[in-house]
Write a protein that holds these residues in place. Structure first.
Motif, PDB file in Angstrom:
ATOM      1  N   LEU A  47     -47.372 -21.585  38.673  1.00 12.04           N
ATOM      2  CA  LEU A  47     -46.111 -22.136  38.487  1.00 12.04           C
ATOM      3  C   LEU A  47     -45.608 -21.694  37.000  1.00 12.04           C
ATOM      4  CD1 LEU A  47     -47.083 -25.799  39.550  1.00 12.04           C
ATOM      5  CD2 LEU A  47     -46.329 -23.853  40.923  1.00 12.04           C
ATOM      6  N   ASP A  48     -44.893 -20.240  37.154  1.00 11.35           N
ATOM      7  CA  ASP A  48     -44.349 -19.743  36.013  1.00 11.35           C
ATOM      8  C   ASP A  48     -42.907 -19.385  36.260  1.00 11.35           C
ATOM      9  OD1 ASP A  48     -43.748 -18.594  33.457  1.00 11.35           O
ATOM     10  OD2 ASP A  48     -44.836 -16.640  33.957  1.00 11.35           O
ATOM     11  N   GLY A  49     -42.051 -20.455  35.906  1.00 14.92           N
ATOM     12  CA  GLY A  49     -40.466 -20.019  36.319  1.00 14.92           C
ATOM     13  C   GLY A  49     -39.888 -21.362  37.007  1.00 14.92           C
ATOM     14  N   GLU A  93     -44.763 -33.865  41.596  1.00 12.49           N
ATOM     15  CA  GLU A  93     -45.904 -33.057  40.645  1.00 12.49           C
ATOM     16  C   GLU A  93     -45.508 -31.964  39.661  1.00 12.49           C
ATOM     17  OE1 GLU A  93     -48.798 -34.521  39.872  1.00 12.49           O
ATOM     18  OE2 GLU A  93     -48.325 -36.230  41.450  1.00 12.49           O
ATOM     19  N   ALA A  94     -44.609 -31.185  40.395  1.00 14.87           N
ATOM     20  CA  ALA A  94     -44.287 -30.045  39.778  1.00 14.87           C
ATOM     21  C   ALA A  94     -42.785 -29.747  39.547  1.00 14.87           C
ATOM     22  CB  ALA A  94     -44.670 -28.662  40.969  1.00 14.87           C
ATOM     23  N   ILE A 173     -45.722 -20.068  47.517  1.00 13.04           N
ATOM     24  CA  ILE A 173     -46.784 -20.692  47.438  1.00 13.04           C
ATOM     25  C   ILE A 173     -46.845 -21.532  49.091  1.00 13.04           C
ATOM     26  CG2 ILE A 173     -48.499 -22.380  46.468  1.00 13.04           C
ATOM     27  CD1 ILE A 173     -46.918 -21.673  44.012  1.00 13.04           C
ATOM     28  N   PRO A 174     -47.649 -21.219  50.037  1.00 14.61           N
ATOM     29  CA  PRO A 174     -47.606 -22.064  51.406  1.00 14.61           C
ATOM     30  C   PRO A 174     -48.247 -23.264  51.362  1.00 14.61           C
ATOM     31  CG  PRO A 174     -48.380 -19.733  51.306  1.00 14.61           C
ATOM     32  CD  PRO A 174     -48.486 -19.779  50.014  1.00 14.61           C
ATOM     33  N   PHE A 175     -47.782 -24.122  51.969  1.00 15.86           N
ATOM     34  CA  PHE A 175     -48.324 -25.449  52.240  1.00 15.86           C
ATOM     35  C   PHE A 175     -48.106 -25.814  53.834  1.00 15.86           C
ATOM     36  CE2 PHE A 175     -44.027 -26.768  50.712  1.00 15.86           C
ATOM     37  CZ  PHE A 175     -43.792 -27.753  51.354  1.00 15.86           C
ATOM     38  N   THR A 176     -48.918 -26.643  54.489  1.00 19.15           N
ATOM     39  CA  THR A 176     -48.803 -26.872  55.867  1.00 19.15           C
ATOM     40  C   THR A 176     -49.547 -28.284  56.167  1.00 19.15           C
ATOM     41  OG1 THR A 176     -49.182 -26.109  57.986  1.00 19.15           O
ATOM     42  CG2 THR A 176     -50.784 -25.784  56.630  1.00 19.15           C
ATOM     43  N   ALA A 177     -48.959 -28.915  57.059  1.00 22.91           N
ATOM     44  CA  ALA A 177     -49.275 -29.897  57.767  1.00 22.91           C
ATOM     45  C   ALA A 177     -49.762 -29.681  59.219  1.00 22.91           C
ATOM     46  CB  ALA A 177     -48.572 -31.231  57.732  1.00 22.91           C
ATOM     47  N   LEU A 225     -52.817 -25.156  40.101  1.00 23.00           N
ATOM     48  CA  LEU A 225     -51.677 -23.995  40.103  1.00 23.00           C
ATOM     49  C   LEU A 225     -51.094 -23.866  38.705  1.00 23.00           C
ATOM     50  CD1 LEU A 225     -49.662 -24.842  43.705  1.00 23.00           C
ATOM     51  CD2 LEU A 225     -51.350 -22.825  42.959  1.00 23.00           C
ATOM     52  N   LYS A 226     -51.280 -24.953  38.085  1.00 20.64           N
ATOM     53  CA  LYS A 226     -50.541 -24.743  36.573  1.00 20.64           C
ATOM     54  C   LYS A 226     -51.469 -24.381  35.727  1.00 20.64           C
ATOM     55  CE  LYS A 226     -47.933 -29.211  37.057  1.00 20.64           C
ATOM     56  NZ  LYS A 226     -47.599 -30.465  36.482  1.00 20.64           N
ATOM     57  N   GLY A 227     -53.054 -23.835  36.146  1.00 23.31           N
ATOM     58  CA  GLY A 227     -53.738 -23.251  35.299  1.00 23.31           C
ATOM     59  C   GLY A 227     -54.207 -24.177  33.995  1.00 23.31           C
TER      60      GLY A 227
END
Length: 227
Positions: A47-49, A93-94, A173-177, A225-227
């Protein structure tokens, strides 16, 4: 003379060993610096940008309440598609902006009809026309991309979306239900369609039965993802 020669030889050996030791220390120091830089690069957070959360979601309309296996969830009396709800949790969250991938055509709201419709689109290798457009794609560096798993593949509107836009030098960054198949091969498909993008393989997959209780899972994933 023999003593003088021995003294000169001894002094030469000492100077030579000292020089070698100094060279070895310098090389070791450089090697350490290079390793550190490589590690920092590898540890760079995803999550850079600036963030865009794009998603495709078709909430089923069968009945008035959500049921196990449905593609929708009710939040504060509002019916949301599963991936729409997850997208909103990610935004909490992001941060970032939400973008819903929509098509000119309407999809059936009933479960069985939607399955048949999606299967026919896949069989025809269709490219449904999109009715929503990203106006300022250059402003974003990170693209969360959400979608249902239809027939162990991307929904066909996702093919249209990924073929219309160029995500070179961006992070996807993929996500799925899903209904039990996880991502299937969809992440690899995204990589093929966007070869110049960085596609995160550790995406978020949530069973559609678990979507209503997914908030903590989404929070933990985004934190990683934020590290």
């Amino acid at each position: 003379m023999k003593k003088l020669a021995a003294f000169i030889l001894s002094s030469t050996l000492v100077l030579s060993l000292t020089a070698c030791s100094s060279d070895q220390q310098e090389q070791t120091g450089n090697g350490g610096a290079d390793t550190s830089n490589t590690s920092d690069t590898a540890a760079q957070p995803a999550l850079d940008g600036n963030i865009l959360i794009a998603y495709f979601s078709v909430p089923e309309t069968d009945g008035t309440d959500t049921v196990a296996g449905a593609s929708r969830v009710v939040v504060d009396g509002e019916v949301l598609g599963n991936n729409q709800y997850i997208a909103q949790l990610i935004q909490q969250e992001a941060g970032g902006d939400l973008f819903r991938i929509e098509t000119v055509q309407e999809y059936p709201g009933t479960h069985d009809e939607l399955l048949d419709f999606a299967y026919n689109e896949l069989s025809e290798n269709a490219r449904p026309e999109l009715s929503s457009q990203i106006e300022n794609l250059d402003d974003y560096d990170v693209i969360f991309l959400g979608y249902p798993n239809w027939n162990a593949d991307l929904p066909m509107p996702l093919y249209t979306f990924l073929e219309e836009y160029d995500f070179s030098r961006k992070t996807i960054i993929p996500f799925t239900a899903h209904g039990g198949s996880g991502f299937s091969g969809t992440i690899q498909t995204i990589q093929e369609l966007q070869p110049e993008a960085t596609v995160i393989e550790d995406g978020l997959e949530i069973s559609r039965n678990s979507v209503p209780d997914a908030q903590s899972d989404v929070a933990d994933w985004v934190a990683g993802l934020k590290g």
